[in-house]
Motif scaffolding. Structure first.
Motif, PDB file in Angstrom:
ATOM      1  N   THR A   1       0.823  -1.214   0.000  1.00 29.85           N
ATOM      2  CA  THR A   1       0.000   0.000   0.000  1.00 29.85           C
ATOM      3  C   THR A   1       0.859   1.267   0.000  1.00 29.85           C
ATOM      4  O   THR A   1       0.348   2.367  -0.142  1.00 29.85           O
ATOM      5  CB  THR A   1      -0.919   0.032   1.243  1.00 29.85           C
ATOM      6  OG1 THR A   1      -0.104   0.078   2.428  1.00 29.85           O
ATOM      7  CG2 THR A   1      -1.815  -1.189   1.277  1.00 29.85           C
ATOM      8  N   LYS A   2       2.172   1.089   0.156  1.00 30.17           N
ATOM      9  CA  LYS A   2       3.107   2.219   0.125  1.00 30.17           C
ATOM     10  C   LYS A   2       4.477   1.698  -0.288  1.00 30.17           C
ATOM     11  O   LYS A   2       4.685   0.477  -0.375  1.00 30.17           O
ATOM     12  CB  LYS A   2       3.182   2.889   1.499  1.00 30.17           C
ATOM     13  CG  LYS A   2       3.689   1.963   2.607  1.00 30.17           C
ATOM     14  CD  LYS A   2       3.837   2.710   3.915  1.00 30.17           C
ATOM     15  CE  LYS A   2       4.449   1.811   4.994  1.00 30.17           C
ATOM     16  NZ  LYS A   2       4.743   2.540   6.212  1.00 30.17           N
ATOM     17  N   ASP A   3       5.400   2.606  -0.556  1.00 31.47           N
ATOM     18  CA  ASP A   3       6.757   2.207  -0.937  1.00 31.47           C
ATOM     19  C   ASP A   3       7.513   1.670   0.280  1.00 31.47           C
ATOM     20  O   ASP A   3       7.592   2.350   1.319  1.00 31.47           O
ATOM     21  CB  ASP A   3       7.528   3.400  -1.518  1.00 31.47           C
ATOM     22  CG  ASP A   3       6.992   3.827  -2.870  1.00 31.47           C
ATOM     23  OD1 ASP A   3       6.296   3.007  -3.506  1.00 31.47           O
ATOM     24  OD2 ASP A   3       7.264   4.969  -3.281  1.00 31.47           O
ATOM     25  N   VAL A   4       8.041   0.479   0.162  1.00 32.09           N
ATOM     26  CA  VAL A   4       8.910  -0.101   1.196  1.00 32.09           C
ATOM     27  C   VAL A   4      10.050  -0.800   0.460  1.00 32.09           C
ATOM     28  O   VAL A   4       9.837  -1.808  -0.219  1.00 32.09           O
ATOM     29  CB  VAL A   4       8.170  -1.122   2.095  1.00 32.09           C
ATOM     30  CG1 VAL A   4       9.122  -1.696   3.137  1.00 32.09           C
ATOM     31  CG2 VAL A   4       6.968  -0.487   2.783  1.00 32.09           C
ATOM     32  N   TYR A   5      11.260  -0.245   0.570  1.00 29.01           N
ATOM     33  CA  TYR A   5      12.389  -0.772  -0.171  1.00 29.01           C
ATOM     34  C   TYR A   5      13.256  -1.686   0.708  1.00 29.01           C
ATOM     35  O   TYR A   5      13.317  -1.508   1.927  1.00 29.01           O
ATOM     36  CB  TYR A   5      13.245   0.383  -0.706  1.00 29.01           C
ATOM     37  CG  TYR A   5      12.494   1.286  -1.649  1.00 29.01           C
ATOM     38  CD1 TYR A   5      12.361   0.955  -3.001  1.00 29.01           C
ATOM     39  CD2 TYR A   5      11.910   2.472  -1.198  1.00 29.01           C
ATOM     40  CE1 TYR A   5      11.652   1.781  -3.868  1.00 29.01           C
ATOM     41  CE2 TYR A   5      11.206   3.300  -2.066  1.00 29.01           C
ATOM     42  CZ  TYR A   5      11.087   2.952  -3.391  1.00 29.01           C
ATOM     43  OH  TYR A   5      10.385   3.761  -4.251  1.00 29.01           O
TER      44      TYR A   5
END
Length: 296
Positions: A6-10
């Protein structure tokens, strides 16, 4: 690589977050050295700059380029990756220290007072490095090296195992285990070769420098090697078509006098991303991150 839903997680973001736990506990910044290859160095540095180092103090982050080795066909011929360039690939994770030295970072680390180096794999999003308990256990026990391990989930699990070979610490790769060794049990019912390594090693800088000129075993690995054919066309093979020559960090463990087997909780510290689906995949890593309260 972005593993968010649901969001950017690198992946790098997760590693930095884990290292920040140590920074917050100790009140000091831990030097972070990131090994790249000549193929991705510029992109990696640019990525960190764009993300403002995920909140880490950039004065404590150094990048260095891993040295390369040529690739060959199964017939022993050298491939070309361009009309005027031999096909090369990174020389295996065992090449990290010579590359580290050649980049001037060993000298910089010693001048900064660094006595121990924690080597870890970038693909494990739950990897915890410079863990105070891990470091403390090695120092307190008088060990010259240490390895984080997990109990194997099954005898067939594809992980190298920590053991003794001729009285010295050693790691046997899963494909080198005989059937007898794989299923062998101790009197208490545990597997005789139960401790799987997760590529998280702690070394003393003195020992690393002492062994700098020791020859590591060169492993010949079948790989897909992009090349230029006789017509000058770039070919990206679908199947393995050649050999790459690599040294492995696990062979450095055998150069040490001893090695602490430091068992960690698999669900908390071992979520490698190696496959698209199934075991050790993006999906399995996401499940473990959720289990550890990480919002994706």
């Amino acid at each position: 690589y972005n593993i968010g839903l649901t969001k950017d997680v690198y992946i790098f973001e997760m590693l930095i977050n884990n290292l920040m736990d140590v920074v917050n506990q100790s009140g000091t910044w831990v030097p972070l050295y990131i090994m790249t290859s000549e193929k991705n160095n510029d992109d990696t540095i640019k990525f960190f700059e764009e993300k403002n180092y995920f909140g880490y103090n950039k004065n404590y982050v150094d990048f260095f380029v891993q040295e390369m080795a040529p690739a060959a066909s199964f017939e022993g011929k050298i491939y070309l990756e361009d009309k005027d360039r031999v096909s090369t690939s990174p020389n295996g994770n065992g090449g990290w220290f010579i590359s580290f030295v050649n980049a001037g970072l060993a000298k910089k680390a010693k001048e900064a007072g660094v006595e121990y180096i924690n080597v870890f794999a970038v693909d494990n999003v739950c990897q915890r490095m410079a863990d105070p308990c891990f470091v403390g256990a090695m120092i307190d026990g008088g060990y010259r090296s240490a390895s984080k391990v997990v109990s194997k989930a099954t005898p067939e699990e594809k992980v190298g195992v920590l053991c003794l070979e001729d009285g010295k610490p050693s790691i046997v790769e899963y494909y080198e285990l005989t059937e007898e060794m794989r299923y062998q049990k101790k009197e208490d019912g545990d597997l005789a070769y139960k401790y799987g390594v997760i590529l998280n090693y702690l070394f003393n800088m003195e020992d690393l420098e002492k062994n700098l000129n020791s020859n590591l075993v060169v492993h010949v690995v079948k790989k897909k090697v992009p090349y230029i054919n006789e017509a000058g066309e770039k070919i990206k093979p679908e199947t393995e078509n050649g050999y790459k020559f690599e040294t492995l960090v696990l062979d450095m463990v055998h150069m040490m006098d001893n090695c602490l087997a430091y068992e960690v909780v698999r669900e908390k510290e071992f979520a490698p991303i190696k496959n698209k689906t199934g075991v050790d995949s993006v999906d399995s890593a996401r499940e473990l991150l959720k289990l550890n309260g990480v919002e994706l």
